[in-house]
Scaffold this motif. Structure first.
Motif, PDB file in Angstrom:
ATOM      1  N   ALA A 247       0.793  -1.234   0.000  1.00  0.00           N
ATOM      2  CA  ALA A 247       0.000   0.000   0.000  1.00  0.00           C
ATOM      3  C   ALA A 247       0.826   1.284   0.000  1.00  0.00           C
ATOM      4  CB  ALA A 247      -0.983  -0.011   1.171  1.00  0.00           C
ATOM      5  N   PRO A 248       1.877   1.416   0.824  1.00  0.00           N
ATOM      6  CA  PRO A 248       2.631   2.675   0.834  1.00  0.00           C
ATOM      7  C   PRO A 248       3.353   2.995  -0.480  1.00  0.00           C
ATOM      8  CG  PRO A 248       3.065   1.385   2.819  1.00  0.00           C
ATOM      9  CD  PRO A 248       2.340   0.491   1.877  1.00  0.00           C
ATOM     10  N   LEU A 249       3.515   1.983  -1.320  1.00  0.00           N
ATOM     11  CA  LEU A 249       4.220   2.192  -2.590  1.00  0.00           C
ATOM     12  C   LEU A 249       3.296   2.731  -3.683  1.00  0.00           C
ATOM     13  CD1 LEU A 249       6.215  -1.178  -2.694  1.00  0.00           C
ATOM     14  CD2 LEU A 249       6.986   1.029  -1.790  1.00  0.00           C
ATOM     15  N   LEU A 250       1.988   2.655  -3.459  1.00  0.00           N
ATOM     16  CA  LEU A 250       1.020   2.985  -4.499  1.00  0.00           C
ATOM     17  C   LEU A 250       0.576   4.439  -4.407  1.00  0.00           C
ATOM     18  CD1 LEU A 250      -1.193  -0.222  -4.163  1.00  0.00           C
ATOM     19  CD2 LEU A 250       0.664   0.172  -5.804  1.00  0.00           C
ATOM     20  N   THR A 251       0.378   5.039  -5.571  1.00  0.00           N
ATOM     21  CA  THR A 251      -0.096   6.421  -5.656  1.00  0.00           C
ATOM     22  C   THR A 251      -1.287   6.466  -6.587  1.00  0.00           C
ATOM     23  OG1 THR A 251       2.189   7.204  -5.409  1.00  0.00           O
ATOM     24  CG2 THR A 251       0.548   8.804  -6.185  1.00  0.00           C
ATOM     25  N   ALA A 252      -2.352   7.143  -6.163  1.00  0.00           N
ATOM     26  CA  ALA A 252      -3.525   7.279  -7.036  1.00  0.00           C
ATOM     27  C   ALA A 252      -3.119   7.904  -8.360  1.00  0.00           C
ATOM     28  CB  ALA A 252      -4.588   8.115  -6.352  1.00  0.00           C
ATOM     29  N   ALA A 253      -3.750   7.454  -9.439  1.00  0.00           N
ATOM     30  CA  ALA A 253      -3.394   7.941 -10.770  1.00  0.00           C
ATOM     31  C   ALA A 253      -3.688   9.425 -10.917  1.00  0.00           C
ATOM     32  CB  ALA A 253      -4.161   7.145 -11.823  1.00  0.00           C
ATOM     33  N   ALA A 254      -2.871  10.073 -11.729  1.00  0.00           N
ATOM     34  CA  ALA A 254      -3.117  11.464 -12.079  1.00  0.00           C
ATOM     35  C   ALA A 254      -4.305  11.517 -13.035  1.00  0.00           C
ATOM     36  CB  ALA A 254      -1.873  12.063 -12.717  1.00  0.00           C
ATOM     37  N   ALA A 255      -4.624  12.710 -13.508  1.00  0.00           N
ATOM     38  CA  ALA A 255      -5.802  12.881 -14.370  1.00  0.00           C
ATOM     39  C   ALA A 255      -5.731  11.994 -15.606  1.00  0.00           C
ATOM     40  CB  ALA A 255      -5.947  14.343 -14.769  1.00  0.00           C
ATOM     41  N   GLU A 256      -4.551  11.838 -16.161  1.00  0.00           N
ATOM     42  CA  GLU A 256      -4.396  11.017 -17.359  1.00  0.00           C
ATOM     43  C   GLU A 256      -3.710   9.707 -16.984  1.00  0.00           C
ATOM     44  OE1 GLU A 256      -5.558  11.560 -20.370  1.00  0.00           O
ATOM     45  OE2 GLU A 256      -6.464  13.436 -19.693  1.00  0.00           O
ATOM     46  N   HIS A 257      -4.345   8.615 -17.346  1.00  0.00           N
ATOM     47  CA  HIS A 257      -3.802   7.289 -17.103  1.00  0.00           C
ATOM     48  C   HIS A 257      -4.069   6.462 -18.354  1.00  0.00           C
ATOM     49  CE1 HIS A 257      -3.427   3.156 -15.557  1.00  0.00           C
ATOM     50  NE2 HIS A 257      -2.802   3.656 -14.498  1.00  0.00           N
ATOM     51  N   PRO A 258      -3.128   5.604 -18.776  1.00  0.00           N
ATOM     52  CA  PRO A 258      -3.337   4.817 -20.005  1.00  0.00           C
ATOM     53  C   PRO A 258      -4.609   3.983 -20.004  1.00  0.00           C
ATOM     54  CG  PRO A 258      -1.058   4.664 -19.292  1.00  0.00           C
ATOM     55  CD  PRO A 258      -1.797   5.375 -18.198  1.00  0.00           C
ATOM     56  N   TRP A 259      -5.123   3.652 -18.819  1.00  0.00           N
ATOM     57  CA  TRP A 259      -6.303   2.800 -18.739  1.00  0.00           C
ATOM     58  C   TRP A 259      -7.580   3.583 -18.429  1.00  0.00           C
ATOM     59  CZ3 TRP A 259      -4.072  -1.739 -15.301  1.00  0.00           C
ATOM     60  CH2 TRP A 259      -3.144  -2.466 -16.071  1.00  0.00           C
ATOM     61  N   THR A 260      -7.537   4.885 -18.507  1.00  0.00           N
ATOM     62  CA  THR A 260      -8.742   5.672 -18.246  1.00  0.00           C
ATOM     63  C   THR A 260      -9.861   5.242 -19.198  1.00  0.00           C
ATOM     64  OG1 THR A 260      -7.460   7.562 -17.476  1.00  0.00           O
ATOM     65  CG2 THR A 260      -9.717   8.003 -18.191  1.00  0.00           C
ATOM     66  N   GLY A 261     -11.028   4.918 -18.630  1.00  0.00           N
ATOM     67  CA  GLY A 261     -12.161   4.485 -19.447  1.00  0.00           C
ATOM     68  C   GLY A 261     -12.221   2.997 -19.701  1.00  0.00           C
ATOM     69  N   TRP A 262     -11.217   2.266 -19.272  1.00  0.00           N
ATOM     70  CA  TRP A 262     -11.216   0.825 -19.486  1.00  0.00           C
ATOM     71  C   TRP A 262     -12.099   0.127 -18.445  1.00  0.00           C
ATOM     72  CZ3 TRP A 262      -6.030  -1.846 -21.103  1.00  0.00           C
ATOM     73  CH2 TRP A 262      -5.457  -1.152 -22.170  1.00  0.00           C
ATOM     74  N   THR A 263     -12.603  -1.039 -18.800  1.00  0.00           N
ATOM     75  CA  THR A 263     -13.281  -1.904 -17.831  1.00  0.00           C
ATOM     76  C   THR A 263     -12.559  -3.241 -17.818  1.00  0.00           C
ATOM     77  OG1 THR A 263     -14.840  -2.709 -19.512  1.00  0.00           O
ATOM     78  CG2 THR A 263     -15.539  -0.823 -18.148  1.00  0.00           C
TER      79      THR A 263
END
Length: 323
Positions: A247-263
């Motif tokens: 968990a401490p290594l992870l950061t929420a994605a910025a506005a643009e992420h390669p998987w934005t909109g993916w399911t």
């Protein structure tokens, strides 16, 4: 009295590839487990969980004309494509019916790899020991001169042959099943052993399920040679200790992420979608994977997270072919 297909006999994992004394080995095929019965002119074809598969595989029904009435087999439905087992083609075929199923049977014909005999000449033979059932199964193939879609699964008591099978990863073999020579077929029982080779590799964390502070599973990625971040698989559920460590290594994605909109699907053949949180794709981890992959290089089964690789960056991970 009407004879009905029994529940399939099952296996439990074993960590060792060695052929145990008093057992025979068979290749583990990357397909769909299926049980087939021909009785009084009626054909049954059922999955491990009892689903009726007849409409999806018309060529198996047609091929049943080669079998003598009163025959029942246990085996695996497989589809070959370009020299390897293509599970995704098989999965697509499961959804086809009518003319769609007939067209798919022509495009991606299925084979029934028979590895056990349940009924012979109208007699239930599940109480026979494996050695006797195997000899009878071989006799069915030779006496009836069976051809496609029927394939006889190999069987051996030779460790060298087992070792050779374990090199067949390139064609999509998943491992080896071990069966005790003196054991009857026990419906629903986990009496067989299953060995699946695993390897250690690295992947990038692209998203998670669960909360960012306590991730439940990790969605893994690799960059392809064109620079796109491609989904390659998901981990098994993390232990509390592992989740706390990652968990401490992870950061929420910025506005643009390669998987934005993916399911993302919850699993092979499932229509359920995952509720995921995208994260910055900068964490690399060491994972344990088995040999089951689709044609796009994704791991079909959940992988095991071993540890973060803070000494590696995403640029150090081998790239895959574009999809």
């Amino acid at each position: 009295m009407t004879w009905t297909l029994p529940e399939p006999m099952l296996s439990t994992p074993t960590p060792r590839p060695d052929l145990p004394p008093g057992m025979a080995g068979e290749p583990k095929w990357d397909g769909y487990r299926a049980l087939l019965s021909v009785a009084e002119g009626r054909v049954e074809l059922r999955s491990r969980r009892g689903t009726d598969l007849r409409a999806a595989f018309p060529e198996i029904l047609t091929g049943a004309a080669q079998l003598r009435d009163g025959t029942a087999l246990d085996g695996e439905l497989v589809v070959w494509e370009e020299g390897r087992l293509a599970f995704e083609r098989l999965q697509h075929r499961m959804q086809r019916r009518g003319t769609g199923a007939a067209r798919a049977a022509s495009e991606w014909p299925a084979h029934f790899v028979a590895f056990d005999l349940l009924r012979l000449n109208g007699n239930d033979v599940t109480n026979w020991p494996y050695r006797r059932r195997r000899t009878a199964l071989e006799s069915v193939f030779s006496a009836r001169r069976l051809t496609a879609p029927w394939t006889l699964c190999p069987s051996t008591t030779d460790q060298d042959v087992v070792d050779e099978w374990l090199t067949w990863e390139a064609v999509g073999m998943e491992g080896v099943i071990y069966k005790r020579l003196t054991e009857p077929y026990r419906p629903g029982a986990r009496g067989w052993l299953k060995y699946k080779p695993r390897e250690t590799t690295e992947a990038i964390v692209g998203a998670i399920t669960g909360a960012l502070a306590s991730p439940r599973t990790l969605l893994l990625a690799r960059y392809d040679t064109s620079g796109c971040l491609q989904y390659v698989g998901r981990t098994t559920t993390l232990t509390t200790a592992t989740s706390t460590n990652v968990a401490p290594l992870l950061t929420a994605a910025a506005a643009e992420h390669p998987w934005t909109g993916w399911t993302f699907s919850a699993g092979w053949g499932s229509r359920e979608t995952l509720d995921v949180t995208l994260v910055q794709p900068d964490v690399v981890g060491e994972v344990g994977v088995d040999v089951a992959r689709d044609n796009a290089g994704r791991w079909r089964h959940p992988v095991r997270w071993h540890r973060p690789r803070t000494d590696l960056s995403p640029a150090d991970i081998p790239r895959i072919a574009p999809r």
